[in-house]
Design a protein around this motif. Structure first.
Motif, PDB file in Angstrom:
ATOM      1  N   LEU A  18       0.846  -1.201   0.000  1.00 25.25           N
ATOM      2  CA  LEU A  18       0.000   0.000   0.000  1.00 25.25           C
ATOM      3  C   LEU A  18       0.871   1.236   0.000  1.00 25.25           C
ATOM      4  CD1 LEU A  18      -2.961  -0.350   2.518  1.00 25.25           C
ATOM      5  CD2 LEU A  18      -3.009  -0.438   0.030  1.00 25.25           C
ATOM      6  N   SER A  19       0.634   2.099  -0.969  1.00 23.44           N
ATOM      7  CA  SER A  19       1.416   3.322  -1.067  1.00 23.44           C
ATOM      8  C   SER A  19       1.445   4.080   0.255  1.00 23.44           C
ATOM      9  CB  SER A  19       0.778   4.217  -2.131  1.00 23.44           C
ATOM     10  OG  SER A  19       1.333   5.492  -2.069  1.00 23.44           O
ATOM     11  N   ASP A  76      17.242   5.094   7.434  1.00 24.19           N
ATOM     12  CA  ASP A  76      16.453   3.948   6.969  1.00 24.19           C
ATOM     13  C   ASP A  76      15.628   3.366   8.110  1.00 24.19           C
ATOM     14  OD1 ASP A  76      17.217   4.022   4.331  1.00 24.19           O
ATOM     15  OD2 ASP A  76      18.802   2.521   4.534  1.00 24.19           O
ATOM     16  N   LEU A 124      11.278  -3.837   6.576  1.00 17.81           N
ATOM     17  CA  LEU A 124      11.987  -4.824   7.404  1.00 17.81           C
ATOM     18  C   LEU A 124      13.480  -4.520   7.538  1.00 17.81           C
ATOM     19  CD1 LEU A 124      10.395  -8.167   6.098  1.00 17.81           C
ATOM     20  CD2 LEU A 124       9.766  -6.896   8.155  1.00 17.81           C
ATOM     21  N   HIS A 125      14.167  -4.309   6.413  1.00 19.78           N
ATOM     22  CA  HIS A 125      15.628  -4.186   6.460  1.00 19.78           C
ATOM     23  C   HIS A 125      16.082  -2.820   5.970  1.00 19.78           C
ATOM     24  CE1 HIS A 125      15.581  -8.470   7.005  1.00 19.78           C
ATOM     25  NE2 HIS A 125      14.929  -8.617   5.870  1.00 19.78           N
ATOM     26  N   ASP A 192      10.378   5.142  -8.088  1.00 16.71           N
ATOM     27  CA  ASP A 192       9.524   5.072  -6.902  1.00 16.71           C
ATOM     28  C   ASP A 192       8.582   3.881  -6.980  1.00 16.71           C
ATOM     29  OD1 ASP A 192      10.615   7.284  -5.792  1.00 16.71           O
ATOM     30  OD2 ASP A 192       9.197   8.664  -6.715  1.00 16.71           O
TER      31      ASP A 192
HETATM   32  P1  UTP Z   1       9.107   3.491   1.661  1.00 11.42           P
HETATM   33  O1  UTP Z   1       9.784   2.572   0.768  1.00 11.42           O
HETATM   34  O2  UTP Z   1       7.778   3.102   2.115  1.00 11.42           O
HETATM   35  O3  UTP Z   1       9.033   4.900   1.001  1.00 11.42           O
HETATM   36  O4  UTP Z   1      10.006   3.708   2.947  1.00 11.42           O
HETATM   37  P2  UTP Z   1       7.781   5.620   0.359  1.00 11.42           P
HETATM   38  O5  UTP Z   1       8.399   6.693  -0.450  1.00 11.42           O
HETATM   39  O6  UTP Z   1       6.761   5.992   1.359  1.00 11.42           O
HETATM   40  O7  UTP Z   1       7.183   4.540  -0.577  1.00 11.42           O
HETATM   41  P3  UTP Z   1       5.854   4.605  -1.343  1.00 11.42           P
HETATM   42  O8  UTP Z   1       5.508   6.034  -1.570  1.00 11.42           O
HETATM   43  O9  UTP Z   1       4.876   3.897  -0.486  1.00 11.42           O
HETATM   44  O10 UTP Z   1       6.183   3.831  -2.580  1.00 11.42           O
HETATM   45  C1  UTP Z   1      10.462   4.942   3.441  1.00 11.42           C
HETATM   46  C2  UTP Z   1      11.935   4.807   3.782  1.00 11.42           C
HETATM   47  O11 UTP Z   1      12.129   3.852   4.821  1.00 11.42           O
HETATM   48  C3  UTP Z   1      13.335   3.124   4.635  1.00 11.42           C
HETATM   49  C4  UTP Z   1      13.992   3.720   3.396  1.00 11.42           C
HETATM   50  O12 UTP Z   1      14.847   4.774   3.818  1.00 11.42           O
HETATM   51  C5  UTP Z   1      12.793   4.288   2.636  1.00 11.42           C
HETATM   52  O13 UTP Z   1      13.181   5.315   1.763  1.00 11.42           O
HETATM   53  N1  UTP Z   1      13.040   1.682   4.507  1.00 11.42           N
HETATM   54  C6  UTP Z   1      11.772   1.247   4.270  1.00 11.42           C
HETATM   55  C7  UTP Z   1      14.059   0.760   4.650  1.00 11.42           C
HETATM   56  O14 UTP Z   1      15.230   1.117   4.828  1.00 11.42           O
HETATM   57  N2  UTP Z   1      13.757  -0.579   4.573  1.00 11.42           N
HETATM   58  C8  UTP Z   1      12.508  -1.036   4.342  1.00 11.42           C
HETATM   59  O15 UTP Z   1      12.301  -2.278   4.300  1.00 11.42           O
HETATM   60  C9  UTP Z   1      11.497  -0.091   4.182  1.00 11.42           C
END
Ligand code: UTP
Length: 235
Positions: A18-19, A76, A124-125, A192
């Motif tokens: 989910l976005s 992260d 997760l990671h 993205d």
């Molecule tokens: P997201 O991947 O959810 O970014 O995680 P987002 O931009 O909200 O994604 P959309 O819009 O739903 O596609 C946000 C940040 O969390 C860290 C990363 O830094 C990522 O940019 N993250 C997330 C991790 O390091 N590991 C993960 O498993 C998830």
């Protein structure tokens, strides 16, 4: 979406990313309840595993902490924590039907799957996106399908915000996605939508994948009515 059967006794599993854009300071209980209703309906036939994105709140935290001097891996972890909070928020709308723990690793997700409950995860990671996490979850639990529900309608041949004639792909081969990403093409926010880790995992494990708009009705039609919506990534 036409997902293959896992066998007579096992429910099919679909992982739905989910976005993060659906979780923000304007998110209402009503909108989260609509998603909860969707997942409860899907659950009658298919086991949903949901991965919540971090969204703007994660980005705000990360930008703020970066300006204060935090290292990238700490940033992260902040993103992961925000996505986990988003997962908790959605879980709150799912009542007794949700697995009561937000998993911390792939093994915990495998165990959670045995419960038959709706599983809601965050990241997760460190070092990856929630899209990559969702693809890795698909791989681990041998999901029948992966739906990447985003804030756009699917994958376009150019940026629809800049090019009014941009064409939405009904289908796109995984090799073409990887090529476009490698050549730094501006395919509508593909970075993205699907980053390299997510695409590589989809490719190596041949995970049937759909990219579509994050909207409860669209997701329902895609999964339950086999509607041809968004973009199918062929593997
Ligand atoms: P997201 O991947 O959810 O970014 O995680 P987002 O931009 O909200 O994604 P959309 O819009 O739903 O596609 C946000 C940040 O969390 C860290 C990363 O830094 C990522 O940019 N993250 C997330 C991790 O390091 N590991 C993960 O498993 C998830």
């Amino acid at each position: 979406m036409n997902i293959s059967d896992k066998g007579p006794k096992q429910k099919k599993i679909v992982v739905i990313k989910l976005s993060g854009s659906i979780f923000n300071i304007n998110t209402t209980a009503k909108s989260l309840k609509q998603y909860a209703q969707l997942f409860l309906e899907i659950q009658k036939k298919i086991q949903p595993v949901i991965v919540a994105g971090g969204g703007l709140i994660a980005r705000d935290y990360i930008n703020l902490a970066r300006s204060l001097g935090s290292d990238e891996s700490t940033l992260d972890v902040m993103g992961i924590e925000i996505s986990r909070l988003n997962a908790m928020l959605l879980s709150a709308a799912l009542g007794d039907s949700v697995y009561p723990v937000i998993p911390s690793n792939l093994e915990e997700i495998s165990v959670a799957c045995q419960s038959g409950k709706i599983i809601v995860s965050g990241g997760l990671h460190p070092g990856q996106s929630t899209n990559a996490t969702a693809a890795l979850i698909c791989e681990k639990i041998k999901a029948n399908g992966f739906v990447n529900a985003t804030d756009v309608d699917g994958i376009y041949d150019s940026d629809p915000n800049k090019n009014p004639k941009a064409k939405l792909f009904k289908e796109i081969a995984i090799e073409r996605c990887l090529n476009l990403l490698n050549t730094g093409s501006t395919m509508a926010g593909t970075y993205d939508l699907m980053d390299i880790v997510a695409l590589k995992v989809i490719e190596r494990s041949k995970i049937p994948t759909w990219v579509t708009k994050s909207d409860p009705k669209i997701i329902k039609d895609l999964i339950m009515k086999n509607s041809k919506i968004g973009t199918k990534i062929t593997v």
